[in-house]
Design an enzyme around this catalytic site. Structure first.
Site, short mmCIF file in Angstrom:
data_model
loop_
_atom_site.label_atom_id
_atom_site.label_comp_id
_atom_site.label_asym_id
_atom_site.label_seq_id
_atom_site.Cartn_x
_atom_site.Cartn_y
_atom_site.Cartn_z
N LYS A 53 104.50 52.40 72.92
CA LYS A 53 103.77 52.50 71.77
C LYS A 53 102.41 51.68 71.63
O LYS A 53 101.57 52.17 71.09
CB LYS A 53 104.68 52.22 70.44
CG LYS A 53 105.70 53.28 70.23
CD LYS A 53 106.98 52.87 69.33
CE LYS A 53 108.00 54.03 69.41
NZ LYS A 53 109.06 53.43 68.69
N GLN A 77 111.38 48.36 65.45
CA GLN A 77 112.16 49.28 66.61
C GLN A 77 113.60 49.02 66.37
O GLN A 77 114.35 48.16 66.29
CB GLN A 77 111.88 48.42 68.02
CG GLN A 77 112.17 49.40 69.09
CD GLN A 77 111.62 50.90 69.21
OE1 GLN A 77 110.62 51.20 68.87
NE2 GLN A 77 112.93 51.70 69.44
N ASP A 136 107.15 55.13 60.14
CA ASP A 136 108.45 55.65 60.80
C ASP A 136 108.87 56.61 59.78
O ASP A 136 109.80 57.30 60.20
CB ASP A 136 109.34 54.48 61.09
CG ASP A 136 109.49 54.21 62.60
OD1 ASP A 136 108.93 54.89 63.22
OD2 ASP A 136 109.77 53.17 63.10
#
Ligand code: NAD
Length: 298
Positions: free
Chosen positions: A59, A103, A126
Site C-alpha cells: 500500500k 491494518q 477503508d
C-alpha cells in the site's frame, strides 16, 4: 474426440490497476503543480504479522508511485487500545492526513470496534466506520466504499459485466469483503445470495450464479462442478497451498468452464490497493475542496 476447452476472459486487476493508477498519478501532479499539497495517507501497523507487513508495504509503495504521501506508524504488538486511540486522535486532527488506515487484524487485546469507531468518517478510507457502511446501505455516493468491494465493482465495470438483474452469489460474509460487497451488488441491482460457513449445501447456490464471488480464504473451495457453464468468477481469497499463493477457486479446473475469471495473484488484490488510492484521493479532494478533473469516480 475430447472437446477443446474455451479460453475464458481473464479479468486482469493488474492491468486495470495500472491504468487507473496512472490516471491518479496525473491528477495528483496537476493538483501539486497548481500549488496544492499532496494527498496524504496514514498507515498504522500494529504487531508483526508477516502477511499484514506485506500488505502495508504494498500500500505504501502504491502511494509513492502515484504521488500520495504516506505516514507510516509501526506500533508494538502489546500496546493498549487507549494508546492506539491516542495515535488515531492525533491523525484525525492532522491537516496533511486525508486518510487513516489501520491494518487488520489487530492483536487480541485491542478492541477493533473502538478503533473503527475512532477514525473520523471523513478520513475512513477503508470504509469500515458504521457511518460509511450506513451510506452503502442508503446508497449515498459521498461515503467510502470498502476497498475490495470497490475494486471488484470497477473491475466488473471495466470488462462490461453489468450485475443488473444477474444472480450474484457471494461465498463468504466477512466484514471486510462479503457483507459490504453484498450491499454494493444490491446497489447495482443484482439479485444477491450470500453464503457462509453454515450454508448447508453450498453447491446448490453456487451453481445458480451468473456471477460467483468467493471471499472465504479456504484454498480451492470452489471446484469445477460447483460453477455454472459460462459464469463469471471473481476470486477474492488469498491463501498459501504447497508454498504457492492460491485463491478460493480451483483456477486450472474451473477456467475451462467459465466465460470470465480473475487470476490469483493479479486479480482482486491489486484492485483492492487501487480502491484505497481512489478513496484517499476522494478524501483529499473533499478536504482541499478541489474541483475534480478525474473521470474515475470512487
Ligand atoms: P473473514 O474471516 O472475515 O470471512 C470469511 C467468510 O468465509 C466467513 O463469512 C465464513 O463464514 C466464510 N467461510 C469460511 N469457510 C467457509 C466454507 N468452507 N464455506 C463457505 N463459507 C466459508 O475473512 P475476510 O476478511 O472476508 O477474507 C476472506 C479471504 O479474502 C481471505 O483469504 C483474505 O485473505 C482474502 N482477502 C483478499 C483481499 C484481496 O484484496 N484480494 C482483500 C481482503 C481479503
Amino acid at each position: 474426440m475430447e472437446e477443446k476447452m474455451k479460453e475464458p476472459l481473464i479479468l486482469s486487476g493488474k492491468e486495470l490497476s495500472q491504468k487507473i493508477r496512472e490516471g491518479i498519478r496525473k491528477e495528483v501532479e496537476e493538483y501539486v503543480s497548481s500549488g496544492l499539497r499532496r494527498p496524504g495517507l496514514a498507515v498504522i501497523l500494529v504487531g508483526d504479522d508477516p502477511a499484514s507487513r506485506i500488505y502495508v508495504k504494498n500500500k505504501i509503495n502504491a502511494c509513492k508511485k502515484v504521488g500520495i504521501e504516506s505516514f507510516f506508524y509501526e506500533l508494538s504488538s502489546n500496546i493498549t487500545t487507549e494508546e492506539l486511540l491516542d495515535t488515531i486522535a492525533e491523525l484525525n486532527s492532522r491537516e496533511e492526513v486525508d486518510g487513516i488506515l489501520v491494518q487488520l487484524p489487530l492483536p487480541e487485546q485491542i478492541s477493533q470496534e473502538e478503533v473503527i469507531l475512532s477514525i473520523h468518517p471523513d478520513k475512513d478510507v477503508d470504509g469500515f466506520h458504521p457511518q460509511n457502511m450506513g451510506k452503502l446501505v442508503a446508497r449515498m455516493e459521498d461515503g467510502f466504499i470498502p476497498c475490495t468491494p470497490l475494486g471488484i465493482d470497477l473491475l466488473l465495470k471495466h470488462y462490461g459485466i453489468d450485475p443488473k438483474g444477474k444472480d450474484v452469489v457471494i461465498v463468504g460474509a466477512g466484514f471486510i469483503v462479503g457483507r459490504p460487497l453484498s450491499l454494493l451488488m444490491l446497489w447495482r441491482d443484482a439479485t444477491v445470495t450470500v453464503c457462509h460457513i453454515y450454508t448447508r449445501d453450498l453447491k446448490k447456490y453456487t451453481l445458480g450464479a451468473d456471477i460467483l464471488i468467493s471471499a472465504t480464504g479456504v484454498p480451492h473451495l470452489i471446484k469445477e462442478d460447483m460453477v455454472r457453464e459460462g459464469a463469471v468468477v471473481i476470486d477474492v481469497g488469498i491463501s498459501k497451498l504447497d508454498g504457492r499463493i492460491v485463491g478460493d477457486v480451483d483456477f486450472e479446473r474451473v477456467k475451462g468452464k467459465v466465460s470470465a475469471i480473475t487470476p490469483v495473484p493479479g486479480g482482486v488484490g491489486p484492485m483492492t490497493v487501487t480502491g484505497l488510492l481512489l478513496n484517499t484521493l476522494k478524501a483529499y479532494k473533499r478536504r482541499v475542496k478541489v474541483h475534480s478533473t478525474s473521470t474515475i469516480k470512487p
